[in-house]
Design a protein around this motif. Structure first.
Motif, PDB file in Angstrom:
ATOM      1  N   TYR A  30      33.122  40.666  35.834  1.00  0.00           N
ATOM      2  CA  TYR A  30      33.416  41.785  36.732  1.00  0.00           C
ATOM      3  C   TYR A  30      34.031  41.280  38.040  1.00  0.00           C
ATOM      4  N   LYS A  31      33.608  40.096  38.470  1.00  0.00           N
ATOM      5  CA  LYS A  31      34.195  39.488  39.671  1.00  0.00           C
ATOM      6  C   LYS A  31      35.679  39.223  39.440  1.00  0.00           C
ATOM      7  N   ARG A  32      36.001  38.708  38.262  1.00  0.00           N
ATOM      8  CA  ARG A  32      37.400  38.432  37.947  1.00  0.00           C
ATOM      9  C   ARG A  32      38.228  39.718  37.989  1.00  0.00           C
ATOM     10  N   ARG A  33      37.612  40.843  37.639  1.00  0.00           N
ATOM     11  CA  ARG A  33      38.307  42.140  37.627  1.00  0.00           C
ATOM     12  C   ARG A  33      38.155  42.906  38.943  1.00  0.00           C
ATOM     13  N   ASN A  34      37.430  42.329  39.898  1.00  0.00           N
ATOM     14  CA  ASN A  34      37.160  43.015  41.169  1.00  0.00           C
ATOM     15  C   ASN A  34      36.406  44.319  40.970  1.00  0.00           C
ATOM     16  N   GLU A  35      35.552  44.369  39.964  1.00  0.00           N
ATOM     17  CA  GLU A  35      34.710  45.543  39.725  1.00  0.00           C
ATOM     18  C   GLU A  35      33.369  45.288  40.411  1.00  0.00           C
ATOM     19  N   LYS A  72      24.002  31.609  41.199  1.00  0.00           N
ATOM     20  CA  LYS A  72      25.184  32.444  40.959  1.00  0.00           C
ATOM     21  C   LYS A  72      24.919  33.907  41.280  1.00  0.00           C
ATOM     22  N   ALA A  73      23.734  34.397  40.930  1.00  0.00           N
ATOM     23  CA  ALA A  73      23.428  35.812  41.163  1.00  0.00           C
ATOM     24  C   ALA A  73      23.410  36.127  42.657  1.00  0.00           C
ATOM     25  N   HIS A  74      22.730  35.292  43.440  1.00  0.00           N
ATOM     26  CA  HIS A  74      22.686  35.514  44.889  1.00  0.00           C
ATOM     27  C   HIS A  74      24.076  35.372  45.501  1.00  0.00           C
ATOM     28  N   TYR A  75      24.836  34.402  45.006  1.00  0.00           N
ATOM     29  CA  TYR A  75      26.182  34.166  45.537  1.00  0.00           C
ATOM     30  C   TYR A  75      27.089  35.371  45.286  1.00  0.00           C
ATOM     31  N   MET A  76      27.143  35.817  44.040  1.00  0.00           N
ATOM     32  CA  MET A  76      28.033  36.934  43.715  1.00  0.00           C
ATOM     33  C   MET A  76      27.545  38.245  44.329  1.00  0.00           C
ATOM     34  N   LEU A  77      26.231  38.413  44.461  1.00  0.00           N
ATOM     35  CA  LEU A  77      25.716  39.604  45.142  1.00  0.00           C
ATOM     36  C   LEU A  77      26.159  39.590  46.600  1.00  0.00           C
ATOM     37  N   GLY A  78      26.130  38.412  47.204  1.00  0.00           N
ATOM     38  CA  GLY A  78      26.605  38.297  48.581  1.00  0.00           C
ATOM     39  C   GLY A  78      28.060  38.714  48.713  1.00  0.00           C
ATOM     40  N   LEU A  79      28.891  38.270  47.766  1.00  0.00           N
ATOM     41  CA  LEU A  79      30.303  38.647  47.787  1.00  0.00           C
ATOM     42  C   LEU A  79      30.477  40.154  47.622  1.00  0.00           C
ATOM     43  N   ALA A  80      29.674  40.748  46.739  1.00  0.00           N
ATOM     44  CA  ALA A  80      29.765  42.192  46.520  1.00  0.00           C
ATOM     45  C   ALA A  80      29.392  42.962  47.784  1.00  0.00           C
ATOM     46  N   LEU A  81      28.364  42.499  48.485  1.00  0.00           N
ATOM     47  CA  LEU A  81      27.932  43.169  49.712  1.00  0.00           C
ATOM     48  C   LEU A  81      28.975  43.008  50.816  1.00  0.00           C
ATOM     49  N   VAL A 103      31.070  47.136  42.009  1.00  0.00           N
ATOM     50  CA  VAL A 103      29.863  47.940  41.787  1.00  0.00           C
ATOM     51  C   VAL A 103      29.105  47.423  40.560  1.00  0.00           C
ATOM     52  N   LYS A 104      29.838  47.199  39.480  1.00  0.00           N
ATOM     53  CA  LYS A 104      29.199  46.679  38.269  1.00  0.00           C
ATOM     54  C   LYS A 104      28.674  45.264  38.496  1.00  0.00           C
ATOM     55  N   LEU A 105      29.435  44.470  39.246  1.00  0.00           N
ATOM     56  CA  LEU A 105      28.989  43.111  39.555  1.00  0.00           C
ATOM     57  C   LEU A 105      27.660  43.144  40.314  1.00  0.00           C
ATOM     58  N   GLU A 106      27.574  44.019  41.302  1.00  0.00           N
ATOM     59  CA  GLU A 106      26.339  44.118  42.087  1.00  0.00           C
ATOM     60  C   GLU A 106      25.153  44.515  41.211  1.00  0.00           C
ATOM     61  N   GLU A 107      25.366  45.470  40.325  1.00  0.00           N
ATOM     62  CA  GLU A 107      24.285  45.914  39.439  1.00  0.00           C
ATOM     63  C   GLU A 107      23.780  44.765  38.566  1.00  0.00           C
ATOM     64  N   ASP A 108      24.706  44.003  37.991  1.00  0.00           N
ATOM     65  CA  ASP A 108      24.310  42.900  37.115  1.00  0.00           C
ATOM     66  C   ASP A 108      23.613  41.789  37.894  1.00  0.00           C
ATOM     67  N   CYS A 109      24.090  41.521  39.097  1.00  0.00           N
ATOM     68  CA  CYS A 109      23.473  40.467  39.903  1.00  0.00           C
ATOM     69  C   CYS A 109      22.060  40.845  40.338  1.00  0.00           C
ATOM     70  N   ARG A 110      21.866  42.092  40.679  1.00  0.00           N
ATOM     71  CA  ARG A 110      20.530  42.535  41.069  1.00  0.00           C
ATOM     72  C   ARG A 110      19.564  42.443  39.881  1.00  0.00           C
ATOM     73  N   MET A 111      20.049  42.755  38.707  1.00  0.00           N
ATOM     74  CA  MET A 111      19.208  42.630  37.517  1.00  0.00           C
ATOM     75  C   MET A 111      18.892  41.155  37.254  1.00  0.00           C
ATOM     76  N   ALA A 112      19.884  40.293  37.403  1.00  0.00           N
ATOM     77  CA  ALA A 112      19.674  38.860  37.181  1.00  0.00           C
ATOM     78  C   ALA A 112      18.646  38.302  38.159  1.00  0.00           C
TER      79      ALA A 112
END
Length: 275
Positions: A60-65, A85-94, A67-76
């Protein structure tokens, strides 16, 4: 659990791993849609495996999606609170949502988890770069606000001096010495926001940049962990400066320098942009 249930669970786990491997292969070939489908299948079979969620989040990060990225990271993170990776990508989403403070908090968490002997040290530099950009943006915003407040206060002080000096003589000017003293006071107040040089002891002797993950060798010299490990792997197992024999297991985190760097950057946000 019955033998049949055990067998079914084992089969699901095996199939989920196969789907993850397929997803990894698709991702490497830039077939992001196929990778998402594979990871989704793995999640359906074994929803409590954090890496399946972070792998799909990476797609989802590669696609710039975001909202979906944030949901998956929070679940992870619910499944594995130590997932770098989850904290890192969640940070980027925020950060993408302009939630600067919360985004920085997640990036700082991922950086802390990424440091050390066994975590994903290879990600430290990538995380640091994103954290630096976010911290610098925050510093710029706060600095503009501080400069504005200081300017207004300085003008108020000048006006107060003029009023005080004109009590006996309305035509009197404010003495230059008083104005100079006032300027000096406000210059000192804003000094920490003026870019200068980062002290040498806070910088790696190889990269000449501020430390992210400092480690100290038996010879007493501090280096950036990832850079030194790369030197030991590519060049040879010896200290770059002293040339003494050195093994990776001999590296010890330099907590004093780490704290000194943190304190310096907290006071001098401009240093996040220094390279």
């Amino acid at each position: 659990m019955s033998p049949e249930a055990d067998s079914a669970a084992a089969a699901s786990k095996l199939q989920a791993e196969l789907l993850k491997q397929e997803g990894n292969a698709f991702f490497k070939k830039d077939r992001i849609g196929a990778a998402i489908d594979a990871y989704t299948g793995a999640i359906a079979l074994c929803p409590k495996v954090a890496v399946y969620w972070t792998n799909r989040a990476l797609c989802y990060k590669r696609r710039n999606e975001w909202v979906k990225l944030e949901e998956d990271c929070r679940m992870a993170i619910q499944l594995d609170s130590h997932s770098v990776k989850a904290h890192y990508m969640l940070g980027l989403a925020l950060l993408n949502k302009d939630e600067l403070t919360e985004g920085i908090k997640e990036l700082e968490k991922s950086l802390e988890l990424g440091r050390g002997a066994h975590p994903a040290s290879y990600m430290v530099e990538e995380i640091w770069q994103e954290l630096s950009k976010a911290k610098y943006i925050k510093w710029e915003s706060l600095t503009r606000e501080r400069f504005s407040q200081l300017h207004k206060l300085k003008e108020s002080c000048k006006e107060a001096l003029r009023n005080y000096n004109s009590l006996d003589n309305p035509a009197a000017y404010v003495p230059e010495v008083q104005l100079n003293e006032l300027e000096e006071v406000f210059w000192k107040a804003s000094k920490s926001d003026i870019p200068a040089e980062v002290p040498d002891h806070l910088c790696c002797k190889i990269t000449l940049d501020v430390f992210r993950d400092p480690v100290i060798t038996p010879s007493g010299i501090t280096y950036e962990r990832a850079v030194l490990l790369d030197h030991l792997h590519r060049v040879g197992k010896f200290d770059p400066v002293t040339r003494e024999a050195l093994e990776p297991h001999q590296l010890v985190p330099n907590l004093a320098i780490k704290e000194a760097v943190h304190a310096f950057l907290s006071e001098h946000g401009w240093a996040y942009r220094m390279r």
